[in-house]
Design an enzyme around this catalytic site. Structure first.
Site, PDB file in Angstrom:
ATOM      1  CG  HIS A 218       3.232  -5.339   6.620  1.00 26.20           C
ATOM      2  ND1 HIS A 218       3.313  -3.937   6.519  1.00 26.20           N
ATOM      3  CD2 HIS A 218       3.640  -6.079   6.290  1.00 26.20           C
ATOM      4  CE1 HIS A 218       3.944  -4.206   4.979  1.00 26.20           C
ATOM      5  NE2 HIS A 218       4.302  -4.891   4.581  1.00 26.20           N
TER       6      HIS A 218
ATOM      7  CB  SER B 123      -0.908   0.422   0.991  1.00 27.81           C
ATOM      8  OG  SER B 123       0.255  -0.156   2.324  1.00 27.81           O
ATOM      9  N   GLY B 124       1.719   0.898   0.048  1.00 27.87           N
ATOM     10  CA  GLY B 124       3.190   2.516  -0.350  1.00 27.87           C
ATOM     11  C   GLY B 124       3.343   2.415   1.438  1.00 27.87           C
ATOM     12  CB  THR B 125       4.977  -0.425   3.043  1.00 26.39           C
ATOM     13  OG1 THR B 125       3.777  -1.116   2.735  1.00 26.39           O
ATOM     14  CG2 THR B 125       5.596  -0.497   4.674  1.00 26.39           C
TER      15      THR B 125
ATOM     16  NE  ARG C 165      -1.705   1.679  -4.813  1.00 25.08           N
ATOM     17  CZ  ARG C 165      -0.247   1.058  -4.940  1.00 25.08           C
ATOM     18  NH1 ARG C 165      -0.247   0.023  -4.954  1.00 25.08           N
ATOM     19  NH2 ARG C 165      -0.256   1.719  -6.220  1.00 25.08           N
TER      20      ARG C 165
ATOM     21  CE  LYS D  22       2.250   0.220 -15.623  1.00 22.78           C
ATOM     22  NZ  LYS D  22       0.323  -0.141 -16.301  1.00 22.78           N
ATOM     23  N   GLY D  23       3.761   2.617  -9.323  1.00 20.03           N
ATOM     24  CA  GLY D  23       3.702   3.631  -8.555  1.00 20.03           C
ATOM     25  C   GLY D  23       2.862   4.639  -8.870  1.00 20.03           C
TER      26      GLY D  23
END
Ligand code: A3P
Length: 320
Positions: free
Chosen positions: A131, A68-70, A153, A287-288
């Site tokens: 997590h 989720s962007g950690t 996210r 990809k981001g």
């Protein structure tokens, strides 16, 4: 069997056998531990952290559900809290270390493999990550004044990100993980540290109850207005940007340092290994983008996940 391969202690192995289990995305089995589906080693490490980790009031914990962007939030948190130590024009640790090396996970690094780390020599503030769902965190994290920054996210994009990631890192002998199978498990919540919506809701309600303790961030919001959220993050962590810094572009500079494009291209992230576990760091950068899910979801998948989200999130105030 799977457990012997994973070097679990006998005690952990016996405990595992008492838990509900299901086939997982990457190891043979996930086990339902305190309401969440985890791998055996994660459970052993979580219990070890519960027994041994002592939070300090000045600690900062980066918390998230996987994919989720950690990595991004770790980089930003490190850069913000250490910004007076490094001159960005000369050298910065983020240029030759992966964010996971600078902000270690309790469950994959520090308390993994039945280790009890010596944390006495780390400078302050200490930065850690996890997590682990809110309800299973080591007690002192919740009872101390340590701060938590949580990122989540859109479940649509998190699913696609996780599915790609697992296909890259799971043993070849398992063959590819088909999207239909992975999606069915995801919707039933059977995914690492899932059900993912329960994971988010745990931190969401904690943030509503204790806004000084938990900052709740969304990947999409940060993509859209990074400077705003960087200032918010710095304020929350007790190191607000000065007017001078804002004028000289320090906020933007940190954003650029940690940008997907910049980080993906660094040698440590192209060729390095082992920042989290035994896989190549490059797998952490795909990809981001926001919204990549449209390239994969059928209308039926959209409907099914939307229903799960409606059911779980309605009335919570959390939406995507
Ligand atoms: P995609 O697979 O959609 O590209 P985590 O860090 O929690 O494992 O999350 C991984 C997701 O974050 C991946 O999403 C990855 O590409 C993206 N990501 C990694 N570094 C990033 C950065 N610096 N900025 C934005 N997104 C990033």
């Amino acid at each position: 069997g799977a457990h012997k391969d994973e070097d679990l202690t006998n005690e952990s192995y016996e405990f595992l056998c008492s838990l509900p289990k299901e086939k997982g995305w990457r190891t043979q089995n996930l086990y339902l531990y305190q309401g969440f589906w985890c791998q055996p080693k994660e459970i052993q490490a979580t219990i070890s952290a519960q027994n041994h980790f002592q939070a300090q009031d000045s600690d900062i914990m980066v918390a998230s559900i996987p994919k989720s962007g950690t990595t991004w939030l770790k980089a930003l948190t490190f850069a913000i809290t250490n910004r007076n130590k490094y001159d960005l024009t000369k050298y910065h640790p983020l240029l030759d270390s992966n964010p996971h090396d600078l902000v270690p996970f309790l469950e994959y690094k520090l308390y993994a493999d039945n280790k009890i780390p010596d944390l006495s020599n780390i400078g302050h503030p200490r930065l850690f990550a996890t997590h682990i769902p809110l309800g299973s965190l080591p007690e002192s994290i919740r009872s101390s004044k340590c701060k938590m920054v949580y990122i989540c996210r859109s479940p649509f994009d998190t699913f696609i990100s996780a599915w790609h990631f697992v296909n890259k890192i799971r043993p070849e002998s398992y063959g590819p993980l088909e999207i239909e199978e992975a999606f069915d498990m995801y919707c039933r919540g059977v995914v690492g540290f899932g059900p993912h919506l329960d994971h988010m809701l745990g931190y969401w309600y904690e943030c509503l109850a204790k806004p000084d303790k938990v900052l709740f961030l969304k990947y999409e919001d940060m993509k859209e207005n990074l400077c705003f959220y960087l200032k918010k993050l710095a304020d929350f962590l007790g190191c607000p940007f000065t007017l001078e810094e804002e004028k000289t572009g320090a906020v933007q500079e940190i954003g650029n340092l940690c940008s997907f494009k910049n980080m993906k291209e660094l040698e440590v992230n192209q060729k390095g290994k082992g920042a989290i576990a035994d896989f190549e760091n490059k797998n952490l950068f795909r990809k981001g983008d926001v919204g990549d899910w449209v390239n994969y979801f059928t209308p039926m998948m959209v409907q099914r996940l939307a229903n799960v989200m409606d059911e779980k999130l309605s009335g919570s105030g959390l939406s995507f």
